[in-house]
Every structure is written in C-alpha cells, then in structure tokens.
Design an enzyme around this catalytic site. Structure first.
Site, PDB file in Angstrom:
ATOM      1  N   GLY A  31      42.267 -41.070 -28.806  1.00 28.77           N
ATOM      2  CA  GLY A  31      40.962 -40.439 -28.973  1.00 28.77           C
ATOM      3  C   GLY A  31      40.873 -39.573 -30.212  1.00 28.77           C
ATOM      4  CG  HIS A  34      40.226 -40.690 -37.686  1.00 28.52           C
ATOM      5  ND1 HIS A  34      40.736 -41.896 -38.125  1.00 28.52           N
ATOM      6  CD2 HIS A  34      41.291 -40.010 -37.165  1.00 28.52           C
ATOM      7  CE1 HIS A  34      42.038 -41.931 -37.917  1.00 28.52           C
ATOM      8  NE2 HIS A  34      42.399 -40.803 -37.328  1.00 28.52           N
ATOM      9  N   GLY A  36      39.673 -44.290 -39.421  1.00 29.53           N
ATOM     10  CA  GLY A  36      40.911 -45.071 -39.339  1.00 29.53           C
ATOM     11  C   GLY A  36      40.951 -45.873 -38.051  1.00 29.53           C
ATOM     12  CG  HIS A  37      41.276 -43.812 -34.296  1.00 32.92           C
ATOM     13  ND1 HIS A  37      41.000 -42.494 -34.575  1.00 32.92           N
ATOM     14  CD2 HIS A  37      42.537 -43.821 -33.799  1.00 32.92           C
ATOM     15  CE1 HIS A  37      42.035 -41.744 -34.255  1.00 32.92           C
ATOM     16  NE2 HIS A  37      42.990 -42.511 -33.794  1.00 32.92           N
ATOM     17  N   GLY A 147      47.664 -49.218 -36.479  1.00 31.79           N
ATOM     18  CA  GLY A 147      47.485 -48.812 -37.871  1.00 31.79           C
ATOM     19  C   GLY A 147      48.822 -48.619 -38.574  1.00 31.79           C
ATOM     20  CG  ASP A 150      50.874 -43.678 -36.351  1.00 33.40           C
ATOM     21  OD1 ASP A 150      51.385 -42.567 -36.264  1.00 33.40           O
ATOM     22  OD2 ASP A 150      49.635 -43.859 -36.377  1.00 33.40           O
TER      23      ASP A 150
HETATM   24  P1  AMP Z   1      46.366 -42.353 -32.416  1.00 37.03           P
HETATM   25  O1  AMP Z   1      45.090 -42.102 -31.699  1.00 37.03           O
HETATM   26  O2  AMP Z   1      46.700 -41.338 -33.441  1.00 37.03           O
HETATM   27  O3  AMP Z   1      47.500 -42.695 -31.490  1.00 37.03           O
HETATM   28  O4  AMP Z   1      46.115 -43.675 -33.260  1.00 37.03           O
HETATM   29  C1  AMP Z   1      45.667 -44.855 -32.647  1.00 37.03           C
HETATM   30  C2  AMP Z   1      45.832 -45.984 -33.616  1.00 37.03           C
HETATM   31  O5  AMP Z   1      45.044 -45.748 -34.780  1.00 37.03           O
HETATM   32  C3  AMP Z   1      47.288 -46.147 -34.086  1.00 37.03           C
HETATM   33  O6  AMP Z   1      47.603 -47.525 -34.132  1.00 37.03           O
HETATM   34  C4  AMP Z   1      47.253 -45.525 -35.444  1.00 37.03           C
HETATM   35  O7  AMP Z   1      48.235 -46.050 -36.319  1.00 37.03           O
HETATM   36  C5  AMP Z   1      45.860 -45.892 -35.913  1.00 37.03           C
HETATM   37  N1  AMP Z   1      45.446 -44.998 -36.997  1.00 37.03           N
HETATM   38  C6  AMP Z   1      45.433 -43.640 -36.971  1.00 37.03           C
HETATM   39  N2  AMP Z   1      45.055 -43.156 -38.174  1.00 37.03           N
HETATM   40  C7  AMP Z   1      44.849 -44.224 -38.987  1.00 37.03           C
HETATM   41  C8  AMP Z   1      44.463 -44.385 -40.342  1.00 37.03           C
HETATM   42  N3  AMP Z   1      44.215 -43.352 -41.140  1.00 37.03           N
HETATM   43  N4  AMP Z   1      44.351 -45.642 -40.834  1.00 37.03           N
HETATM   44  C9  AMP Z   1      44.612 -46.718 -40.043  1.00 37.03           C
HETATM   45  N5  AMP Z   1      44.993 -46.630 -38.762  1.00 37.03           N
HETATM   46  C10 AMP Z   1      45.102 -45.411 -38.229  1.00 37.03           C
END
Ligand code: AMP
Length: 279
Positions: A31, A34, A36-37, A147, A150
């Site tokens: 959650g 942004h 990226g997600h 993404g 990570d």
């Molecule tokens: P998180 O909510 O931080 O666990 O991220 C969920 C997914 O979104 C993971 O696969 C992350 O690698 C991806 N993600 C987070 N930030 C970015 C970004 N800036 N660009 C691309 N993917 C992202």
C-alpha cells in the site's frame, strides 16, 4: 473494482474466471501506493484478463518494529488510484486473515537471500517468502509483477517459485523515478524537506558511476559511490555491492559477468533508502 478482505471471498470470485481460462495477474504491495506501484498495476491490467492487487503490510518481513508501526497506511487513497488504473480486485486482508496461526516456515534459497538485504535485515526475505507464497496459493496467478527497485527481492521470489514449484510467471518491471532521479518509495514521505533535497544524490551518484565503469575497476567504482555519498553528512551508505544480476554473487572484475548490477542502501537521516543500477 471489488475490495475484498477475506481469502475465501476472493477465491470465490476468481474460481469461475480460472475455469473459463482467464489469465489472472497479481501485484503484491504494502500500500501507500505511488506511480511506481501503478506502473506494475498498469502492466498487469494490460497483460491479463483479471488484475488482483494485494495491499497488506506484512508484519513478518519487518525486522524493525518501529518501521512496521510507522509504515504509511492509506487504503482509501490506494483504492481510488487502483480503480483508475483498471484493477479488478483489491485484496486487503487483516493480519489475522493472513496469519490465523504463526507462520513457522523457514526458507533457504541460498546466496540470493543471504547477501546484502539478507545480511542487513535478518528474517526479512523469509517473511517476504511467507507472505508472497501465501498470496500465490490464494490467488493462483498466471503472472505476478515486481519492481526492480527491490532488485534482490525479485531474485528471492524467482528462487522461491522454483524451489516450491509454484506455476507463476515472475515479471520484473523497471524502476520509476521522480524527475530528479530519486526512486519512488512509500518511505520517501518520511523524508524531511531538507533530506528530500539530498536523496537524489543517490541516483545521481549511481548514474555517474556508470560512466566510470568504462575505465575504472570494480573496486574503484565501489569506492567512488561510497565516498561520494558518505561525503554528505546527511547520507550514510550501509552497503554498496556490484553483483552478478542473476546469482547476486559479488563480482571482482567486470569480466566476471555480462550482467553487473550495483545495489545500494543508504540512510538518509533516519530513512533507509535502496536503489540499484545496471552497468
Ligand atoms: P512495496 O509496497 O514497497 O512492497 O512495493 C510493492 C511492489 O512495488 C514491489 O514489487 C516493489 O519493487 C514495487 N515498487 C516499489 N517502488 C517502485 C518503483 N519506484 N518503481 C518500480 N517498482 C516499484
């Protein structure tokens, strides 16, 4: 778009789609969404008949209690973004729903889970494997999207589906950045305005180091990145490693791999930021 809290409810919605041969895509998230997600979600919508996005702050992957407690939670805003992105199901379970009893599974995927983040955040990838394997068992997606921000997580997930023989295609998506280069992260909201000004130095330094790689040794490039970032009093490098992008083994020489990736973790004030670059 449906917002679903229960595992059985979600399975009930997906069972007919599966029977009818529809392709199901999953984007696991914690959650505080942004762009990226959303880039992952948009790709998932394009490439599948049904897009499921999970929003779950997974306690078992946090090795720092304070980080878990302060992790931003913005489900309502997340759902609005997901609806406009074309998501079909938001799966937002409670901790009790995902962990009716403690998950005692311990995974061993070898090097990919031991180095870098694995060494600095003990138990983190074990928790990631616990939650993502559960999500894969619940949703049974054809495709899952992660993404490259990570970077190590993707290698761990690939190792996991291989070892557990889970039939899902793992899709890696490029890092989405702010105009000044900073990789988008839910944790960026914790940066004070002054630190937010400093944070783009991370991406800028990685980018500069890429130009150096043509003439400098691996050691020299590592030293350049570490010294440049540490020269700023607000930044502190936890590690910078240049690894083979598949095995995540550190390289000593550029000739060791045709797929070199530099992975960095930097404390920007109290906020732990990660980034990486392909050489
Ligand atoms: P998180 O909510 O931080 O666990 O991220 C969920 C997914 O979104 C993971 O696969 C992350 O690698 C991806 N993600 C987070 N930030 C970015 C970004 N800036 N660009 C691309 N993917 C992202």
């Amino acid at each position: 778009m449906k917002i679903v809290k229960g595992i059985n409810e979600l399975k009930g919605y997906l069972v007919d789609s599966k029977r009818n041969g529809k392709r199901i895509g999953l984007v696991p998230t914690m959650g505080a969404l942004h762009k990226g997600h959303l880039s992952l979600v948009e790709r998932c919508v394009r490439e599948n008949d049904i897009c499921v996005v999970s929003v779950f702050v997974n306690p078992t992957q946090f090795n720092d209690k304070h980080d878990l407690e302060t992790y931003p939670r913005t489900l309502e805003a997340d759902c609005a973004l997901l609806e406009s992105a074309g998501c079909d199901f938001v799966f937002a379970p409670s901790v009790e729903e995902m962990y009716p009893e403690p998950d005692t599974r311990t995974f061993d995927f070898g090097t990919v889970m031991q180095v870098m983040e694995g060494a600095k955040r003990p138990g983190h990838f074990n928790g990631v494997a616990q939650v993502v394997s559960k999500l894969f068992y619940i949703v049974e997606p054809d495709n899952a999207y992660f993404g490259e921000k990570d970077f190590q997580q993707i290698a761990v997930i690939r190792a996991m589906v291989k070892q557990l023989q889970i039939p899902v295609q793992i899709n890696a998506c490029p890092i989405v950045r702010e105009a000044d280069g900073l990789a988008l992260s839910s944790r960026n909201t914790r940066l004070t305005p002054a630190l937010r000004q400093k944070a783009p130095l991370i991406a800028r330094t990685l980018q500069e180091s890429k130009a150096l790689a043509a003439t400098k040794s691996v050691r020299e490039v590592i030293d350049y990145v570490v010294n440049t970032l540490n020269a700023d009093p607000d930044l502190e490098v936890e590690y910078y490693e240049i690894v083979d992008g598949d095995s995540l083994v550190s390289i000593q020489d550029w000739k060791d791999t045709s797929y070199a990736v530099g992975c960095v973790t930097v404390y920007c004030g109290e906020v732990r930021l990660i980034d990486n670059i392909k050489y």
